[in-house]
Design an enzyme around this catalytic site. Structure first.
Site, mmCIF file in Angstrom:
data_model
loop_
_atom_site.group_PDB
_atom_site.id
_atom_site.type_symbol
_atom_site.label_atom_id
_atom_site.label_comp_id
_atom_site.label_asym_id
_atom_site.label_seq_id
_atom_site.Cartn_x
_atom_site.Cartn_y
_atom_site.Cartn_z
ATOM 1 N N ASP A 210 1.548 5.408 1.418
ATOM 2 C CA ASP A 210 1.224 6.086 2.516
ATOM 3 C C ASP A 210 1.839 7.585 2.067
ATOM 4 O O ASP A 210 2.783 7.625 1.427
ATOM 5 C CB ASP A 210 1.969 5.667 3.854
ATOM 6 C CG ASP A 210 1.328 4.342 4.422
ATOM 7 O OD1 ASP A 210 0.352 4.066 4.236
ATOM 8 O OD2 ASP A 210 2.309 3.578 4.976
ATOM 9 N N ASP B 170 11.499 3.887 12.397
ATOM 10 C CA ASP B 170 12.210 2.687 12.864
ATOM 11 C C ASP B 170 13.770 2.506 12.282
ATOM 12 O O ASP B 170 14.498 2.769 12.784
ATOM 13 C CB ASP B 170 11.684 1.314 13.156
ATOM 14 C CG ASP B 170 10.688 1.148 11.814
ATOM 15 O OD1 ASP B 170 10.870 1.766 10.713
ATOM 16 O OD2 ASP B 170 9.941 0.193 11.569
ATOM 17 N N ASP C 16 0.747 -1.345 -0.031
ATOM 18 C CA ASP C 16 0.084 -0.218 0.036
ATOM 19 C C ASP C 16 0.753 1.322 -0.103
ATOM 20 O O ASP C 16 2.199 1.048 0.284
ATOM 21 C CB ASP C 16 -0.891 0.144 1.282
ATOM 22 C CG ASP C 16 -0.209 -0.440 2.396
ATOM 23 O OD1 ASP C 16 1.092 -0.132 2.391
ATOM 24 O OD2 ASP C 16 -0.842 -1.230 3.316
HETATM 25 P P1 ATP Z 1 4.631 -3.011 5.187
HETATM 26 O O1 ATP Z 1 3.497 -2.259 5.247
HETATM 27 O O2 ATP Z 1 5.464 -3.692 4.046
HETATM 28 O O3 ATP Z 1 4.631 -3.998 6.359
HETATM 29 P P2 ATP Z 1 5.960 -0.711 6.540
HETATM 30 O O4 ATP Z 1 7.261 -0.216 6.461
HETATM 31 O O5 ATP Z 1 5.097 0.229 5.499
HETATM 32 O O6 ATP Z 1 6.051 -2.356 5.706
HETATM 33 P P3 ATP Z 1 3.864 -0.065 8.127
HETATM 34 O O7 ATP Z 1 3.470 -0.592 9.566
HETATM 35 O O8 ATP Z 1 2.960 -0.070 6.972
HETATM 36 O O9 ATP Z 1 5.363 -0.927 7.620
HETATM 37 O O10 ATP Z 1 4.560 1.362 8.726
HETATM 38 C C1 ATP Z 1 4.763 2.299 7.737
HETATM 39 C C2 ATP Z 1 6.013 3.135 8.184
HETATM 40 O O11 ATP Z 1 5.736 3.944 9.529
HETATM 41 C C3 ATP Z 1 7.096 2.520 8.168
HETATM 42 O O12 ATP Z 1 8.003 2.282 6.933
HETATM 43 C C4 ATP Z 1 8.080 3.112 9.079
HETATM 44 O O13 ATP Z 1 8.688 4.296 8.632
HETATM 45 C C5 ATP Z 1 6.949 3.692 10.276
HETATM 46 N N1 ATP Z 1 6.779 2.665 11.178
HETATM 47 C C6 ATP Z 1 5.906 1.858 11.390
HETATM 48 N N2 ATP Z 1 6.029 1.279 12.579
HETATM 49 C C7 ATP Z 1 6.959 1.553 13.226
HETATM 50 C C8 ATP Z 1 7.370 1.442 14.410
HETATM 51 N N3 ATP Z 1 7.050 0.753 15.454
HETATM 52 N N4 ATP Z 1 8.269 2.520 14.996
HETATM 53 C C9 ATP Z 1 8.867 3.403 14.331
HETATM 54 N N5 ATP Z 1 8.551 3.781 13.121
HETATM 55 C C10 ATP Z 1 7.439 2.782 12.344
HETATM 56 MG MG MG Z 2 2.678 -0.122 4.806
#
Ligand code: ATP
Ligand code: MG
Length: 458
Positions: free
Chosen positions: A74, A148, A72
């Site tokens: 963001d 993160d 997705d």
């Molecule tokens: P995916 O959607 O493939 O699982 P993602 O990196 O997009 O991976 P999300 O949970 O959708 O993961 O989070 C979006 C963004 O928010 C991450 O890329 C990161 O920058 C930030 N993020 C998410 N969770 C955390 C966390 N626990 N601590 C700090 N930053 C976070």
């Molecule tokens: Mg994501």
């Protein structure tokens, strides 16, 4: 150790210092704009035309750079949720703790959040240091610092096609290194789920966790116990469905993180054939994920816990309990132990039980019941599960295939198959109808003709 701490401290200092970010042009990051969601681009364009900053951020940028298809998209902006919402026809503010806007375009939702400030030591934490609230708006630099990993803190500007990189994330990404922004131990303490995320991204990118970011994990593993169970369930599911589930599970076990998530996994690996069964189940899951098919969480958890359920089932049956009743008891005991740590959502639990319970019926079915079974909502999943067991040589593959063919057949073909099966039953001398023992011990399929499969009746 001391050297590492100093290095981390210096890095942390620089991370929060107002150092300018790198701006990478298209030839440096390689993102092809055609692979970017046009809706995400639209959100950025609208916000920009209103004078705000807006970028595509996080997992989508990471995945696009390494050539994966993002789940997705963001968007991050300096506009507040109240400023964002009126700019779009279908947009709603969600979240209580930290508000963000869901901008809806048909099936696609673009999650649009306002830059957030970094933890400044004043936020509310629980007694273990886990942050309970962090809802300060901030600048883009602050937003980058509170993310993160370096490879998750990248901002793509669809108008200039530049990637803005505050923490050398593109370099880390190209080297496939998962590196925590700031001081790893402190960041894991703030949010222990980051330990699971580190493992997931390393596995997904076929890379590794940087040494300083990996080192505290085994030491801090038990902090995972204090994370609310619904969040833990979501992250565990993400781990198991990232397309590299077995690798994730291996790393979880190595770090001791599995005990907080799947407390029974140790026991299951110790079972005869336990590891092989899980490997088979996860390989199937990975193959489905990688070819874009959907995954059923209940099937996945049913498979992970099956070997233990199966053994307890056999033990209880051996004590003289009725087969179906024994399976209910076995399922209850395993589920109780599992959910003491990681609560699997109730609706999934119900489906898992159905998948399991049907395993008993496949083997001890009476012909009239076949039609009833086919009408059950989890019939298809249960047949898939039977096939998995056949692959693991736990049940006869001819029998499993018969059920699979039945599941795939139309009603007319089904009637023929069941009729054929009934006639083999009638042809059989009464003395041949004996109850067979389950599982490995069974020597031959009930009938060698492939089209007459279920075993003896109860
Ligand atoms: P995916 O959607 O493939 O699982 P993602 O990196 O997009 O991976 P999300 O949970 O959708 O993961 O989070 C979006 C963004 O928010 C991450 O890329 C990161 O920058 C930030 N993020 C998410 N969770 C955390 C966390 N626990 N601590 C700090 N930053 C976070
Ligand atoms: Mg994501």
């Amino acid at each position: 150790m001391l050297k590492q701490t100093i290095k981390n401290f210096v890095e942390r200092l620089f991370a929060s210092a107002p150092r300018g970010p790198e701006r990478l042009s298209r030839d440096k990051h390689g993102i092809d704009r055609r692979n970017v969601s046009r809706h995400a681009i639209k959100v950025c364009e609208v916000l920009r035309s209103e004078g705000y900053e807006a970028y595509i951020v996080g997992g989508a940028v990471r995945d696009l750079i390494v050539g994966l298809v993002p789940k997705d998209f963001d968007v991050a902006t300096n506009a507040t949720p109240e400023q964002v919402r009126p700019l779009f026809r279908r947009a709603r503010i969600i979240g209580r703790r930290f508000q963000l806007v869901h901008v809806v375009f048909g099936q696609e939702i673009i999650e649009t959040s306002t830059f957030r400030a970094m933890a400044n030591g004043e936020e509310h934490t629980d007694e273990y240091g886990r942050i309970l609230r962090d809802n300060l708006f901030g600048t883009q630099a602050e937003d980058a610092a509170r993310r993160d990993f370096t490879l998750n803190a990248l901002y793509y500007d669809p108008l200039t096609e530049e990637v803005i990189d505050y923490h050398r994330g593109v370099a880390d990404l190209k080297n496939r290194v998962v590196r925590m922004i700031g001081e790893p131990e402190a960041r894991y303490r703030e949010d222990p789920v980051r330990m699971l995320r580190a493992i997931r991204f390393a596995a997904k990118l076929d890379g590794s966790i940087d040494t300083a970011s990996a080192e505290p994990i085994a030491r801090m593993a038990e902090l995972i116990e204090h994370v609310p169970s619904s969040r833990l369930f979501d992250e565990t599911l993400k781990l198991l469905t990232c397309g590299h589930a077995m690798e994730c599970l291996r790393q979880l076990r190595k770090a001791g993180l599995d005990r907080g998530l799947l407390p029974l996994i140790d026991q299951i690996f110790a079972e005869e054939g336990g590891e092989a069964f899980i490997a088979l189940a996860l390989a199937r899951t990975d193959a489905r994920v990688r070819s874009g098919q959907s995954i059923s969480p209940s099937f996945l958890f049913a498979a992970l816990l099956w070997k233990l359920v199966n053994r307890r089932w056999q033990e209880i049956t051996a004590k003289g309990e009725h087969v179906a009743q024994a399976l209910v008891q076995a399922a209850d005991s395993v589920m109780d132990e599992q959910t003491r740590r990681l609560a699997i959502q109730r609706r999934f639990q119900a489906d898992m039980r159905e998948i399991w319970f049907m395993q008993a019926r496949f083997e001890h079915v009476n012909t009239r019941a076949i039609w009833r079974m086919m009408n059950q909502p989890r019939f298809r999943a249960a047949v898939d599960f039977l096939q998995l067991r056949a692959e693991a040589r736990e049940v006869d593959s001819v029998q499993a295939q018969w059920w699979m063919d039945l599941a795939n057949a139309d009603d007319g073909q089904r009637a023929d198959m069941i009729e054929a099966y009934q006639s083999t039953q009638r042809a059989r001398p009464a003395g041949a109808k004996r109850r067979r023992s389950r599982g490995r011990k069974r020597s031959t399929p009930h009938d060698q003709q492939a089209k007459s499969a279920p075993s003896t009746e109860n």
